[in-house]
Motif scaffolding. Structure first.
Motif, mmCIF file in Angstrom:
data_model
loop_
_atom_site.group_PDB
_atom_site.id
_atom_site.type_symbol
_atom_site.label_atom_id
_atom_site.label_comp_id
_atom_site.label_asym_id
_atom_site.label_seq_id
_atom_site.Cartn_x
_atom_site.Cartn_y
_atom_site.Cartn_z
ATOM 1 N N ALA A 47 82.014 -40.186 -17.728
ATOM 2 C CA ALA A 47 80.710 -39.581 -18.048
ATOM 3 C C ALA A 47 80.784 -38.059 -17.926
ATOM 4 O O ALA A 47 80.298 -37.332 -18.802
ATOM 5 C CB ALA A 47 79.632 -40.141 -17.133
ATOM 6 N N ASP A 51 80.404 -35.644 -21.177
ATOM 7 C CA ASP A 51 79.136 -34.915 -21.148
ATOM 8 C C ASP A 51 77.882 -35.790 -21.246
ATOM 9 O O ASP A 51 76.958 -35.493 -21.989
ATOM 10 C CB ASP A 51 79.124 -33.840 -22.247
ATOM 11 N N PHE A 52 77.872 -36.881 -20.497
ATOM 12 C CA PHE A 52 76.641 -37.646 -20.303
ATOM 13 C C PHE A 52 76.545 -38.003 -18.831
ATOM 14 O O PHE A 52 77.483 -37.762 -18.073
ATOM 15 C CB PHE A 52 76.560 -38.884 -21.221
ATOM 16 N N LYS A 53 75.391 -38.502 -18.412
ATOM 17 C CA LYS A 53 75.180 -38.781 -16.990
ATOM 18 C C LYS A 53 74.902 -40.258 -16.759
ATOM 19 O O LYS A 53 74.154 -40.874 -17.518
ATOM 20 C CB LYS A 53 73.989 -37.977 -16.469
ATOM 21 N N ALA A 70 71.722 -39.034 -21.907
ATOM 22 C CA ALA A 70 72.609 -38.228 -22.743
ATOM 23 C C ALA A 70 71.823 -37.338 -23.684
ATOM 24 O O ALA A 70 70.684 -37.637 -24.047
ATOM 25 C CB ALA A 70 73.523 -39.137 -23.564
ATOM 26 N N HIS A 71 72.458 -36.257 -24.105
ATOM 27 C CA HIS A 71 71.907 -35.368 -25.131
ATOM 28 C C HIS A 71 71.755 -36.178 -26.418
ATOM 29 O O HIS A 71 72.596 -37.053 -26.692
ATOM 30 C CB HIS A 71 72.869 -34.192 -25.336
ATOM 31 N N ILE A 74 74.729 -37.155 -28.717
ATOM 32 C CA ILE A 74 75.719 -38.160 -28.304
ATOM 33 C C ILE A 74 75.170 -39.545 -28.619
ATOM 34 O O ILE A 74 74.157 -39.964 -28.064
ATOM 35 C CB ILE A 74 76.042 -38.039 -26.803
ATOM 36 N N ILE A 79 78.959 -43.639 -26.392
ATOM 37 C CA ILE A 79 78.955 -43.787 -24.929
ATOM 38 C C ILE A 79 79.589 -45.123 -24.538
ATOM 39 O O ILE A 79 80.466 -45.179 -23.676
ATOM 40 C CB ILE A 79 77.522 -43.666 -24.372
#
Length: 136
Positions: A47, A51-53, A70-71, A74, A79
């Protein structure tokens, strides 16, 4: 709308969340506590790199639940692909004995379940949109 969940990016303001679930191949209960711990750490690493949480996750002996933010750029399928693909390759390298328990050495089932999650319910959004012209 809850203001504490909103993320401000350079070109947008967003609150995009997904609940993603997938299972081991043939729902085999091969994810022991050691492997679960390894996967949690690995998912956090993936993650961060992509660049995601991950807001929450739980790993069961035969399936995984992750709650991801996520933005909007994305895609949810990206993901899932990153979490499943990278984790399968690295986990099978770390725990080669798994290949004996799983036919053809595939850790994950090819499919996954995904649901979008927001801070308000679907019904509330529908009513909000339907009432736009009646607002004063």
């Amino acid at each position: 709308m809850k203001k504490d969940n909103i993320i401000h990016a350079r070109t947008c303001v967003y609150n995009v969340n997904y609940h993603i679930v997938w299972s081991t191949k043939y729902r085999k209960e091969v994810l022991t506590e050691n492997i679960q711990s390894y996967l949690k750490s690995l998912f956090d690493e993936i993650a961060h790199d992509k660049d995601f949480k991950i807001a929450a996750m739980e790993i069961m002996p035969d399936h995984v639940h992750v709650f991801v933010s996520a933005h909007p750029k994305i895609s949810p399928s990206y993901i899932a692909k990153m979490l499943k693909g990278i984790s399968a390759r690295k986990t099978l390298m770390q725990y080669p004995e798994l290949t004996k328990q799983l036919w053809k050495g595939h850790l994950w089932n090819s499919s996954f379940y995904i649901e979008t999650i927001g801070s308000i319910s679907e019904d509330v959004i529908k009513k909000y949109i339907e009432n736009q012209k009646t607002r004063g």
